[in-house]
Design a protein around this motif. Structure first.
Motif, PDB file in Angstrom:
ATOM      1  N   ILE A  30       0.838  -1.204   0.000  1.00  0.00           N
ATOM      2  CA  ILE A  30       0.000   0.000   0.000  1.00  0.00           C
ATOM      3  C   ILE A  30       0.872   1.253   0.000  1.00  0.00           C
ATOM      4  O   ILE A  30       0.611   2.212  -0.734  1.00  0.00           O
ATOM      5  CB  ILE A  30      -0.954  -0.016   1.207  1.00  0.00           C
ATOM      6  N   GLY A  31       1.933   1.255   0.795  1.00  0.00           N
ATOM      7  CA  GLY A  31       2.833   2.409   0.837  1.00  0.00           C
ATOM      8  C   GLY A  31       3.555   2.630  -0.478  1.00  0.00           C
ATOM      9  O   GLY A  31       3.720   3.771  -0.926  1.00  0.00           O
ATOM     10  N   ALA A  32       3.979   1.544  -1.107  1.00  0.00           N
ATOM     11  CA  ALA A  32       4.659   1.682  -2.401  1.00  0.00           C
ATOM     12  C   ALA A  32       3.700   2.187  -3.473  1.00  0.00           C
ATOM     13  O   ALA A  32       4.062   3.013  -4.318  1.00  0.00           O
ATOM     14  CB  ALA A  32       5.261   0.348  -2.820  1.00  0.00           C
ATOM     15  N   GLY A  33       2.460   1.725  -3.433  1.00  0.00           N
ATOM     16  CA  GLY A  33       1.476   2.221  -4.392  1.00  0.00           C
ATOM     17  C   GLY A  33       1.166   3.693  -4.182  1.00  0.00           C
ATOM     18  O   GLY A  33       1.011   4.452  -5.134  1.00  0.00           O
ATOM     19  N   ALA A  34       1.095   4.096  -2.921  1.00  0.00           N
ATOM     20  CA  ALA A  34       0.838   5.511  -2.634  1.00  0.00           C
ATOM     21  C   ALA A  34       2.019   6.382  -3.043  1.00  0.00           C
ATOM     22  O   ALA A  34       1.837   7.532  -3.455  1.00  0.00           O
ATOM     23  CB  ALA A  34       0.529   5.695  -1.155  1.00  0.00           C
ATOM     24  N   ALA A  35       3.218   5.835  -2.951  1.00  0.00           N
ATOM     25  CA  ALA A  35       4.408   6.621  -3.318  1.00  0.00           C
ATOM     26  C   ALA A  35       4.516   6.809  -4.825  1.00  0.00           C
ATOM     27  O   ALA A  35       5.103   7.783  -5.287  1.00  0.00           O
ATOM     28  CB  ALA A  35       5.672   5.956  -2.787  1.00  0.00           C
ATOM     29  N   THR A  36       3.940   5.900  -5.608  1.00  0.00           N
ATOM     30  CA  THR A  36       4.039   6.034  -7.062  1.00  0.00           C
ATOM     31  C   THR A  36       3.032   7.022  -7.631  1.00  0.00           C
ATOM     32  O   THR A  36       3.050   7.285  -8.830  1.00  0.00           O
ATOM     33  CB  THR A  36       3.850   4.679  -7.760  1.00  0.00           C
ATOM     34  N   VAL A  37       2.168   7.584  -6.796  1.00  0.00           N
ATOM     35  CA  VAL A  37       1.228   8.606  -7.271  1.00  0.00           C
ATOM     36  C   VAL A  37       2.008   9.812  -7.794  1.00  0.00           C
ATOM     37  O   VAL A  37       1.547  10.509  -8.705  1.00  0.00           O
ATOM     38  CB  VAL A  37       0.251   8.985  -6.140  1.00  0.00           C
ATOM     39  N   GLY A  38       3.197  10.035  -7.245  1.00  0.00           N
ATOM     40  CA  GLY A  38       4.036  11.137  -7.722  1.00  0.00           C
ATOM     41  C   GLY A  38       4.438  10.990  -9.177  1.00  0.00           C
ATOM     42  O   GLY A  38       4.704  11.991  -9.857  1.00  0.00           O
ATOM     43  N   CYS A  39       4.472   9.765  -9.688  1.00  0.00           N
ATOM     44  CA  CYS A  39       4.786   9.576 -11.115  1.00  0.00           C
ATOM     45  C   CYS A  39       3.677  10.138 -11.995  1.00  0.00           C
ATOM     46  O   CYS A  39       3.946  10.712 -13.057  1.00  0.00           O
ATOM     47  CB  CYS A  39       4.996   8.096 -11.413  1.00  0.00           C
ATOM     48  N   ALA A  40       2.425   9.991 -11.566  1.00  0.00           N
ATOM     49  CA  ALA A  40       1.316  10.575 -12.326  1.00  0.00           C
ATOM     50  C   ALA A  40       1.390  12.096 -12.277  1.00  0.00           C
ATOM     51  O   ALA A  40       1.127  12.778 -13.281  1.00  0.00           O
ATOM     52  CB  ALA A  40      -0.016  10.085 -11.755  1.00  0.00           C
ATOM     53  N   GLY A  41       1.775  12.637 -11.124  1.00  0.00           N
ATOM     54  CA  GLY A  41       1.946  14.084 -11.010  1.00  0.00           C
ATOM     55  C   GLY A  41       3.062  14.587 -11.905  1.00  0.00           C
ATOM     56  O   GLY A  41       2.988  15.687 -12.464  1.00  0.00           O
ATOM     57  N   SER A  42       4.085  13.777 -12.050  1.00  0.00           N
ATOM     58  CA  SER A  42       5.189  14.143 -12.932  1.00  0.00           C
ATOM     59  C   SER A  42       4.726  14.202 -14.377  1.00  0.00           C
ATOM     60  O   SER A  42       5.080  15.118 -15.123  1.00  0.00           O
ATOM     61  CB  SER A  42       6.333  13.134 -12.787  1.00  0.00           C
ATOM     62  N   GLY A  43       3.921  13.240 -14.795  1.00  0.00           N
ATOM     63  CA  GLY A  43       3.390  13.251 -16.161  1.00  0.00           C
ATOM     64  C   GLY A  43       2.506  14.463 -16.413  1.00  0.00           C
ATOM     65  O   GLY A  43       2.581  15.092 -17.482  1.00  0.00           O
ATOM     66  N   ALA A  44       1.696  14.804 -15.424  1.00  0.00           N
ATOM     67  CA  ALA A  44       0.840  15.983 -15.571  1.00  0.00           C
ATOM     68  C   ALA A  44       1.682  17.257 -15.629  1.00  0.00           C
ATOM     69  O   ALA A  44       1.382  18.180 -16.399  1.00  0.00           O
ATOM     70  CB  ALA A  44      -0.151  16.054 -14.416  1.00  0.00           C
ATOM     71  N   GLY A  45       2.742  17.306 -14.853  1.00  0.00           N
ATOM     72  CA  GLY A  45       3.622  18.474 -14.863  1.00  0.00           C
ATOM     73  C   GLY A  45       4.337  18.653 -16.181  1.00  0.00           C
ATOM     74  O   GLY A  45       4.472  19.774 -16.691  1.00  0.00           O
ATOM     75  N   ILE A  46       4.798  17.551 -16.762  1.00  0.00           N
ATOM     76  CA  ILE A  46       5.479  17.625 -18.059  1.00  0.00           C
ATOM     77  C   ILE A  46       4.514  18.085 -19.138  1.00  0.00           C
ATOM     78  O   ILE A  46       4.848  18.910 -19.997  1.00  0.00           O
ATOM     79  CB  ILE A  46       6.121  16.259 -18.399  1.00  0.00           C
TER      80      ILE A  46
END
Length: 121
Positions: A55-71
């Motif tokens: 669960i913690g690892a899945g929650a930490a990968t949410v930042g990858c989606a934020g990175s895609g939105a930022g790019i």
């Protein structure tokens, strides 16, 4: 000279006390592993810990989606800025590359944290 007749009973008594102490020490040494075996966790606790890691690892990968939105936002703004003022293309492009690098770094940091949670704990 030392009187060995008087010392013999004392030596026997000292030997008896030493033997009793060594027997008690051996008994305590046999009991010691039984005391430390109670510190192991059960399989249910290990399953809960493993689920918490996932669960913690899945929650930490949410930042990858934020990175895609930022790019996407950075390059969308680059296109809008270039369309408004084409003469600023070199300066806008350098800012866009800087924004891309920072946004991508945040995504990689979140991915690194998820791997640390999975394999480091």
């Amino acid at each position: 000279m030392i009187n060995t007749v008087r010392l013999a009973p004392l030596m026997r008594q000292a030997a008896r006390v030493t033997m009793q102490q060594s027997k008690q020490g051996a008994a305590l040494a046999r009991m010691q592993p039984a005391i430390t075996q109670g510190l192991h966790t059960s399989s249910a606790n290990r399953d809960i810990e493993q689920a918490a890691k996932f669960i913690g690892a899945g929650a930490a990968t949410v930042g990858c989606a934020g990175s895609g939105a930022g790019i996407g936002t950075v390059f969308g703004s680059l296109i809008i800025g270039y369309a408004r003022n084409p003469s600023l293309k070199p300066q806008l492009f350098s800012y866009a590359i800087l924004g891309f690098a920072l946004s991508e770094a945040m995504g990689l940091f979140s991915l690194m944290m998820s791997f640390l949670i999975l394999f480091g704990l």
